[in-house]
Design an enzyme around this catalytic site. Structure first.
Site, PDB file in Angstrom:
ATOM      1  N   CYS A  57       0.846  -1.191   0.000  1.00  0.00           N
ATOM      2  CA  CYS A  57       0.000   0.000   0.000  1.00  0.00           C
ATOM      3  C   CYS A  57       0.885   1.245   0.000  1.00  0.00           C
ATOM      4  CB  CYS A  57      -0.890   0.011   1.231  1.00  0.00           C
ATOM      5  SG  CYS A  57      -2.063  -1.352   1.287  1.00  0.00           S
ATOM      6  N   GLU A  59       0.890   3.749   1.986  1.00  0.00           N
ATOM      7  CA  GLU A  59       1.396   4.093   3.317  1.00  0.00           C
ATOM      8  C   GLU A  59       2.699   3.357   3.614  1.00  0.00           C
ATOM      9  OE1 GLU A  59      -3.185   3.994   3.946  1.00  0.00           O
ATOM     10  OE2 GLU A  59      -1.719   3.057   2.611  1.00  0.00           O
ATOM     11  N   ARG A  85     -10.311  11.572  -5.156  1.00  0.00           N
ATOM     12  CA  ARG A  85     -11.043  10.864  -4.093  1.00  0.00           C
ATOM     13  C   ARG A  85     -10.713  11.349  -2.699  1.00  0.00           C
ATOM     14  NH1 ARG A  85      -9.886   5.116  -4.284  1.00  0.00           N
ATOM     15  NH2 ARG A  85      -8.004   5.653  -5.424  1.00  0.00           N
ATOM     16  N   CYS A  91      -5.927   0.397   5.433  1.00  0.00           N
ATOM     17  CA  CYS A  91      -6.486  -0.951   5.514  1.00  0.00           C
ATOM     18  C   CYS A  91      -6.056  -1.591   6.837  1.00  0.00           C
ATOM     19  CB  CYS A  91      -6.021  -1.789   4.326  1.00  0.00           C
ATOM     20  SG  CYS A  91      -4.270  -2.248   4.365  1.00  0.00           S
ATOM     21  N   TRP A 130       2.983  -6.490  18.243  1.00  0.00           N
ATOM     22  CA  TRP A 130       3.893  -7.515  17.763  1.00  0.00           C
ATOM     23  C   TRP A 130       5.266  -6.888  17.629  1.00  0.00           C
ATOM     24  CZ3 TRP A 130       7.174  -7.523  13.632  1.00  0.00           C
ATOM     25  CH2 TRP A 130       7.757  -8.748  13.294  1.00  0.00           C
TER      26      TRP A 130
END
Length: 152
Positions: A57, A59, A85, A91, A130
């Site tokens: 992605c 990002e 947009r 995500c 994590w």
């Protein structure tokens, strides 16, 4: 959740310029641009790399660019879609990566109140961190604000 600052709006514009300059158009594969701000104010950008197997992605590309350029402490990130947009929220995979590596980062995204800057911890209520050395950690309430709701 907080209203946007001048710096936030500058970051959105930087990401928009990246996607506008590099998109393949309405049916193209480069549909998202992203920008991340280093704590010292520097901005780094990226654009998604689409692949049917699930390319990175925008990002994550922006974070990689920032890291390769010496960035380590990031304050804010935003992704902006092509064709006007505007900002789009990250995500689930990106949210988890941001939470794990940059738990103090803020994310600019659309909300019911319009565009807002939201702490990544507010986007990941009850998440487990994590890390490469220890793997998945138990839930730690100290990582979260007093509220974990976007409505706050």
């Amino acid at each position: 959740m907080r209203e946007l600052t001048v710096d936030d709006r500058e970051l959105i514009e930087f990401a928009r310029q990246i996607v506008d300059a590099n998109t393949d158009g309405e049916t193209g594969v480069h549909t998202m641009g992203a920008a991340v701000r280093e704590a010292d104010g520097r901005m780094f950008g990226g654009i998604n790399i689409f692949h049917f197997l699930g390319g990175p992605c925008a990002e994550l590309v922006a974070l990689g660019h920032a890291r390769a350029s010496g960035g380590r402490e990031f304050s804010t990130i935003v992704a902006v879609g092509n064709e006007g947009r505007g900002p789009v929220g990250p995500c689930g995979r990106d949210r988890q990566i941001l939470f794990d590596y940059h738990p103090g980062i803020r994310v600019i995204l659309p909300t019911e109140q319009g565009l807002r800057s939201v702490a990544i911890t507010d986007l990941m209520p009850l998440a487990a961190r994590w890390d490469a050395e220890s793997g998945t950690q138990p839930y730690d309430p100290a990582l979260f604000n007093d509220h974990t709701s976007l409505a706050a």
